[in-house]
Each structure stands twice: as structure tokens, then as C-alpha cells.
Design a protein around this motif. Structure first.
Motif, PDB file in Angstrom:
ATOM      1  N   LEU B  79      -1.939  -1.902  -2.702  1.00  0.00           N
ATOM      2  CA  LEU B  79      -1.073  -2.654  -1.789  1.00  0.00           C
ATOM      3  C   LEU B  79       0.155  -3.195  -2.523  1.00  0.00           C
ATOM      4  N   LYS B  80      -0.091  -3.806  -3.687  1.00  0.00           N
ATOM      5  CA  LYS B  80       1.029  -4.369  -4.443  1.00  0.00           C
ATOM      6  C   LYS B  80       1.962  -3.279  -4.955  1.00  0.00           C
ATOM      7  N   HIS B  81       1.370  -2.175  -5.351  1.00  0.00           N
ATOM      8  CA  HIS B  81       2.192  -1.053  -5.805  1.00  0.00           C
ATOM      9  C   HIS B  81       3.104  -0.557  -4.685  1.00  0.00           C
ATOM     10  N   TRP B  82       2.522  -0.450  -3.494  1.00  0.00           N
ATOM     11  CA  TRP B  82       3.294  -0.006  -2.330  1.00  0.00           C
ATOM     12  C   TRP B  82       4.413  -0.992  -2.003  1.00  0.00           C
ATOM     13  N   MET B  83       4.109  -2.272  -2.155  1.00  0.00           N
ATOM     14  CA  MET B  83       5.107  -3.301  -1.848  1.00  0.00           C
ATOM     15  C   MET B  83       6.309  -3.247  -2.782  1.00  0.00           C
ATOM     16  N   ARG B  84       6.107  -2.671  -3.961  1.00  0.00           N
ATOM     17  CA  ARG B  84       7.205  -2.604  -4.923  1.00  0.00           C
ATOM     18  C   ARG B  84       8.115  -1.393  -4.695  1.00  0.00           C
ATOM     19  N   GLN B  85       7.688  -0.496  -3.810  1.00  0.00           N
ATOM     20  CA  GLN B  85       8.529   0.672  -3.503  1.00  0.00           C
ATOM     21  C   GLN B  85       9.603   0.282  -2.490  1.00  0.00           C
ATOM     22  N   PRO B  86      10.796   0.844  -2.624  1.00  0.00           N
ATOM     23  CA  PRO B  86      11.841   0.574  -1.631  1.00  0.00           C
ATOM     24  C   PRO B  86      11.424   1.046  -0.230  1.00  0.00           C
ATOM     25  N   SER B  87      11.765   0.253   0.758  1.00  0.00           N
ATOM     26  CA  SER B  87      11.380   0.580   2.140  1.00  0.00           C
ATOM     27  C   SER B  87      12.388   1.511   2.786  1.00  0.00           C
ATOM     28  N   GLU B  88      11.881   2.477   3.483  1.00  0.00           N
ATOM     29  CA  GLU B  88      12.745   3.376   4.244  1.00  0.00           C
ATOM     30  C   GLU B  88      12.817   2.902   5.683  1.00  0.00           C
ATOM     31  N   PRO B  89      14.012   2.629   6.181  1.00  0.00           N
ATOM     32  CA  PRO B  89      14.113   2.260   7.595  1.00  0.00           C
ATOM     33  C   PRO B  89      13.910   3.479   8.474  1.00  0.00           C
ATOM     34  N   LYS B  90      12.983   3.349   9.420  1.00  0.00           N
ATOM     35  CA  LYS B  90      12.737   4.478  10.316  1.00  0.00           C
ATOM     36  C   LYS B  90      13.713   4.450  11.468  1.00  0.00           C
ATOM     37  N   PRO B  91      14.356   5.567  11.760  1.00  0.00           N
ATOM     38  CA  PRO B  91      15.252   5.620  12.917  1.00  0.00           C
ATOM     39  C   PRO B  91      14.453   5.395  14.180  1.00  0.00           C
ATOM     40  N   SER B  92      14.939   4.476  15.006  1.00  0.00           N
ATOM     41  CA  SER B  92      14.202   4.159  16.224  1.00  0.00           C
ATOM     42  C   SER B  92      14.525   5.164  17.309  1.00  0.00           C
ATOM     43  N   LYS B  93      13.585   5.372  18.184  1.00  0.00           N
ATOM     44  CA  LYS B  93      13.794   6.275  19.307  1.00  0.00           C
ATOM     45  C   LYS B  93      13.597   5.501  20.590  1.00  0.00           C
TER      46      LYS B  93
END
Lengths: 182, 182
Positions: B79-93
DNA sequence: CGCCCCATGTAAGCAGTTACATGATTAC
DNA sequence: GTAATCATGTAACTGCTTACATGGGGCG
């Protein structure tokens, strides 16, 4: 489901190739629908099987041949029928919000870095949309009805990005505060 | 991917059953992640196979037995490892935007009806969020750090709904204008 | 010499929805 | 009696992503 109807909607204005449609999804209409070229080609085939679109092969020299897709009468009927159905708002998913929900698990520096990256993205998106507005929708009185409709979808993009930016500011000031405490 | 991490995030606070998690997704955290119970159970099994969570069977009389899931050390690390990755904004539909993009194809009455339904939904959502804010996050000074983080996710919901409502007003006034012309 | 544009697709897999299934208890 | 709450799942399917594949033309 809605990707198929997006394609129908775009084809209702003019014939396009799968390549054109993919580029539309990447550029002009990205803020309300997106798709990879693979998905577009797949859906075009299926729409053609269902008789909602048909294509005309166009041979080109010096460039690869292409297929110009147009909407059929049945397709137009289906599009209008779909437009008369009530729209279901899809719950949005945002991974950064999940991270923030348990934000105390990592350092604020990391979250702040991530946040600033996103703020930047939202800023440039909004700038891009505002530029389009200035360029194509400046004088509202002179716009045709279809243009005014397209302008409203653009407005949605602008208001959405503005809301993101206000929120980013709130989060930023909190995270900076946290940093100073540590 | 992010549903699995949502589950890990929620389990990082306290043990929960699949049923609990499904209800969370329907209620409190709906504005940034949602899931059906089927999907939750599926992901819980997979997370357990991967050693990120484990469960304890709890027998109950007068109620069905249940499984209390908790996060493991490996799960916490992931979980912490994932939190340290940059977030990709998902294009909304959004299907309503597609409809509006080619809005001249149907009568404004139909679009207006659809719009007013959505405006209502956004209004009541915002009202619900504002109530939660008044109830649990009134006095910001006294909030703990985890609470302040949760408050920020709620703020996102409020600002998002507010932006929707401003946009709905813009669209509404245009559609009413169109009606008067016809 | 490598990268971008044009233009099309197949194949494999993951994520998520919808339909179906069970069964006891409590509330109106 | 019938609906809701608690509690778990399987099976089939749809929608979408990622990886792989081809191949000529123009640009730096």
C-alpha cells in the motif's frame, strides 16, 4: 456502451476514418470521452455488423489506404433513440483521492509532489480549453446552434478544471502546513 | 488496479468484512471509488492469495457467519509503495456530454428533462456532503491529521458537485432559450 | 539513423457489470 | 406476506487496456 454512441455521434456530423476518430478522442473531445485506436477499430467493425455504420474504401498513393465510415439511417435512428434515454452519471474513480484518504501513512512531501504534478496538468488543460474558447467561441451571438452545443461541452471542461484547481489549492496549503510541523 | 488498493487503504484503518467494504463503497467513499459486492469478494480472494490480506472466520448465531479481513505486513508495504507512485488522472467519461455535443439532433425539451434530473442528483449529493461536513468536520482546529485528510476527500466531492451545478445552470438557461425560439 | 505521421488491425488479458443463487432474521 | 438486512459467492459477459504486428513517407 457509450463508446459506440460516441462514435455514432461523431459520425453524425461527417464521415471519418478510424484513425480520425482515435485522434479526436486524443484531442478535441478528450474531456468527455477517450479511446485507444484498437478499441475504435473494434467498435467500428461491430457497428458495421449491426448495420449502424458502413464504410467506403479509399485508395491512396504515397499513403496507406483508408476506410471512410459514415452513419447509416438505422444508425441515426439508434443514436436519436439513445439520446432520448435518461443519462446515468457514472461514479468517478480517482486514485489520488484514495491516497489522500489514508494520507497520514506516507510523508507529506511525497503527496505534495504528486499533487503539484496534477495541479500542473489541470492548469495546462484549463489553459488549452480557454484558448479554444477564445479562438472559436468568442462571440456567442454569432454562433450557430450546433456550435453553441459544442461550446457547452467545452464549458464543462473549463468549469471542471477550475474546480480541480481550487481543490488543489486547499490540499496544497494543508500539505505545506503539515511539512512545517514536521 | 485501484480497487485492490482501495480495499487495502480501507483495511489499513480497521478489519472489515467484504460486506462492510461493499457498503463503504455504496455510502461514505462513493465519490472516489465504487464497487459491487461481487467485485469486492473477488478482489479480496485475490489479495489473500497474494498474501496482502488474511481473514479470520467469525461464527455468529442468528446471523450468517462472516470473514473479518485484515491487512498483512506485506499488504501494508505494498500500500505504501503504491502511494509513493505518481497518480495518473483517468479521463472521465460522461454520456450526457456526448448527447449535448450533438444536441441539435433532438428537441431541447428532452435534453432539458434529462438535465434537470441530473441537476437534482447533483444538488442532493452536494447537500449530503455538506451535511457530513457540518456534522463531522465543523471545527477544523480540533481535527486529527487522519480526519483532516478525510475531510479533504470530502471537500473534493463538494467542489465537484458545485462545479456541476454551475454548469447545469449554464446549460439550463441555454436550453430554455432554445425552447422559446421554437 | 532513428523517430514521427499515416493507417490498419490481432491476441491476450484484466477490470468490472449483470444475472443467478442461497438462506436465516427482523421489521412493517 | 413481502421487503429489507446480513453475508457470501459463481458464471457469463462486456468493455477496455496492453502488447504485438506491418509498412511506406517525410523530417532532422
Amino acid at each position: 456502451m457509450s463508446l459506440k454512441h460516441s462514435i455514432l455521434a461523431l459520425l453524425s456530423r461527417e464521415s471519418k476514418t478510424g484513425y480520425d476518430l482515435s485522434r479526436d478522442a486524443e484531442n478535441s473531445t478528450r474531456f468527455f470521452w477517450s479511446a485507444t485506436h484498437q478499441q475504435v477499430y473494434k467498435d467500428l467493425s461491430r457497428l458495421e455488423e449491426e448495420g449502424l455504420v458502413h464504410h467506403q474504401a479509399i485508395e491512396q498513393n504515397e499513403k496507406p489506404d483508408k476506410k471512410a465510415y459514415s452513419i447509416t439511417k438505422t444508425g441515426m435512428k439508434e443514436l436519436k433513440h439513445w439520446m432520448r434515454q435518461p443519462s446515468e452519471p457514472k461514479p468517478s474513480k480517482d486514485e489520488f483521492l484514495i491516497k489522500l484518504f489514508v494520507g497520514d501513512l506516507v510523508s507529506s512531501e511525497i503527496l505534495l509532489e504528486d499533487l503539484l504534478r496534477q495541479k500542473d496538468l489541470h492548469l495546462s488543460k484549463r489553459e488549452r480549453y480557454l484558448e479554444i474558447e477564445r479562438k472559436y467561441f468568442k462571440d456567442r451571438k454569432t454562433l450557430s446552434t450546433p456550435q453553441r452545443f459544442r461550446h457547452l461541452t467545452l464549458r464543462r471542461g473549463i468549469l471542471s478544471e477550475t474546480a480541480w484547481l481550487s481543490w488543489c489549492d486547499e490540499v496544497e496549503s494543508f500539505l505545506r502546513q503539515q511539512q512545517n510541523l514536521a
